[in-house]
Design an enzyme around this catalytic site. Structure first.
Site, mmCIF file in Angstrom:
data_model
loop_
_atom_site.group_PDB
_atom_site.id
_atom_site.type_symbol
_atom_site.label_atom_id
_atom_site.label_comp_id
_atom_site.label_asym_id
_atom_site.label_seq_id
_atom_site.Cartn_x
_atom_site.Cartn_y
_atom_site.Cartn_z
ATOM 1 N N TYR A 1 0.876 -1.177 0.000
ATOM 2 C CA TYR A 1 0.000 0.000 0.000
ATOM 3 C C TYR A 1 0.913 1.227 0.000
ATOM 4 C CZ TYR A 1 -4.005 -2.904 1.541
ATOM 5 O OH TYR A 1 -5.005 -3.848 1.646
ATOM 6 N N TYR B 1 -6.671 -5.290 10.429
ATOM 7 C CA TYR B 1 -6.487 -5.795 9.062
ATOM 8 C C TYR B 1 -6.829 -7.284 8.967
ATOM 9 C CZ TYR B 1 -4.748 -6.027 4.301
ATOM 10 O OH TYR B 1 -4.675 -6.192 2.935
HETATM 11 C C1 PHB Z 1 -7.545 -6.613 -4.221
HETATM 12 O O1 PHB Z 1 -8.465 -6.466 -5.035
HETATM 13 O O2 PHB Z 1 -6.659 -7.477 -4.392
HETATM 14 C C2 PHB Z 1 -7.497 -5.751 -3.027
HETATM 15 C C3 PHB Z 1 -8.369 -4.673 -2.928
HETATM 16 C C4 PHB Z 1 -8.289 -3.860 -1.795
HETATM 17 C C5 PHB Z 1 -7.363 -4.114 -0.810
HETATM 18 C C6 PHB Z 1 -6.512 -5.202 -0.908
HETATM 19 C C7 PHB Z 1 -6.577 -6.021 -2.026
HETATM 20 O O3 PHB Z 1 -7.254 -3.305 0.275
#
Ligand code: PHB
Ligand code: RFL
Length: 396
Positions: free
Chosen positions: A207, A391
């Site tokens: 991120y 998370y």
């Molecule tokens: C994903 O689509 O892989 C995805 C989307 C949002 C997130 C993490 C992964 O926070």
């Protein structure tokens, strides 16, 4: 003139997304009869590329529904993730910080397919391409749901209706304004997502907050990547060629990752708006809301699908104890119980969104505060542990 047929079931479920399909399987396994009504075709539902990260609770529910075998074989277990703030990279060790909890990378498309297969194997009825679905008398003792299929109007008499029809469905819209209260925040940007058959740029999710905006490196498997970049909320998808996307992503990722990025043709590209939304209460008489029909989170915390799972866990238990023990406490308590967890996930997703995005109207003070928030989060083990426990998912 159209003819009208009538059938009866115990629970009529509107929507064959993850919420509706999961609920139908859990109820079926407890001997409760359901009919699922879906506006779209099965292929259309499977064509929507959405979530990718499963909390432990969602993974457990999928197993409980009898649809977890492929996830257990093919899902990737992730013990950590990376946050990157203007090039400053910090790993968040989810497993160590939470005392053992992890997340599983497994696409919503695959999960939905597994649930569809399980329902088919169980002989459950799902009506696809059901048009004009309408709810009648939800607050009375004899609710009904009507729909049109192949030019014929059908009616289902039932004990309960589960509104699992997403943000744009009919269920929430069937609750009178005098009963329903909604809370909403719309963010001034969207996410442009791209799916490609290329190896992920990193072993764990990244991120990244960059001065040009947020970027996320995610994946579906060892050979399929999912990337997102923050874009304007009114961005024109047609203006985003694959090359332009890859160039912009490279700019926003940490340098070492940008250099290692493998690109390829997109399998899918789409723009998602970012919104926080909660409807209260989640019950109106014999109608119950669950999943995106009841709430939306911005995708930054990967909570949407997982929140649908906790709603379905609470709702399925309430319905099972109603039919098994004639107990109504679970049904009476569903809304408050689900909302308590929903607001925690709303807070976390809002916080992650505020931490990692570029806000068009942000002042120099806001920018310093965002940096201070990042420092505060990554310097303190307590703060990091709080991030990690949210998370991986709060217990339910
Ligand atoms: C994903 O689509 O892989 C995805 C989307 C949002 C997130 C993490 C992964 O926070
Ligand atoms: P869905 O999946 O929207 O399914 C609802 C179904 O109801 C049908 N429907 C109707 N059927 C009959 N009559 C009507 N009138 C109807 N109206 C609608 C629809 O066709 C549909 O099939 O809701 P559900 O089941 O509650 O599931 C919710 C999840 O899909 C959603 O929360 C997640 O996809 C959100 N999300 C993520 N969640 C996570 O937990 N982790 C993630 O990593 C994650 N990433 C994401 C996401 C959502 C995204 N988008 C596009 C919104 C990434 C993105 C980009």
């Amino acid at each position: 003139m159209t003819s009208r047929t009538q059938v009866r079931t115990q629970v009529c479920i509107i929507g064959a997304g993850p919420s509706g399909l999961l609920l139908s399987q859990l109820l079926h396994n407890a001997g409760i009869d359901t009919i699922v009504l879906e506006r779209q075709s099965g292929d259309y539902v499977l064509g929507r590329i959405r979530a990718g990260i499963l909390e432990q609770g969602m993974a457990d529910l999928l197993r409980q529904a009898g649809a977890g075998a492929r996830m257990d074989r093919e899902g990737l277990v992730h013990e950590g993730l990376e946050l990157c703030f203007y090039g400053d990279r910090r790993r968040v060790d989810l497993k160590e910080l939470t005392g053992g909890d992890v997340v599983t990378v497994y696409g919503q498309t695959e999960l939905t397919r597994d649930l569809m297969d399980a329902r088919k194997a169980a002989g459950g009825i799902t009506v696809y391409e059901a048009a004009n679905v309408a709810i009648h008398d939800p607050a009375g003792d004899h609710p009904r749901v009507s729909y049109v299929k192949d030019g014929k109007t059908h009616e289902i008499a039932c004990d309960f209706i589960a509104g699992c029809d997403g943000y744009h469905g009919v269920s929430r819209a069937s609750i009178p304004d005098s009963v329903l209260r909604t809370f909403e925040r719309v963010y001034p940007f969207g996410w442009l997502g791209l799916l490609s058959d290329t190896p992920p740029v990193a072993d764990e999710l990244v991120y990244a907050r960059h001065e040009r905006g947020f970027a996320l490196a995610s994946m579906r498997s060892q050979t399929r990547s999912r990337y997102y970049i923050q874009c304007a909320f009114d961005e024109n998808l047609k203006e985003w060629t694959d090359d332009r996307f890859w160039d912009e992503l490279r700019r926003r990722l940490p340098e070492e990752l940008a250099a290692a990025l493998v690109t390829g043709p997109s399998l899918e590209k789409s723009i998602a708006p970012l919104r926080s939304f909660v409807a209260e209460p989640l019950r109106h008489g014999r109608l119950f809301l669950a999943g995106d029909a009841a709430h939306i989170v911005p995708p930054t915390g990967a909570k949407g699908l997982n929140l649908a799972a906790s709603d379905i866990q609470y709702l399925s238990q309430a319905l099972i104890s109603f039919y098994r023990d004639k107990a109504e406490e679970g049904l009476d308590g569903y809304s408050a119980k689900a909302l308590a967890r929903i607001w925690q996930a709303e807070r976390f997703s809002w916080w992650m969104t505020m931490l990692l995005h570029r806000f068009p109207d942000s002042s120099p003070f806001d920018a310093r505060m965002q940096r201070a928030e990042f420092e505060n989060t990554t310097r303190s083990r307590h703060a990091l542990a709080n991030l990690a426990e949210n998370y991986v998912g709060l217990p339910y």
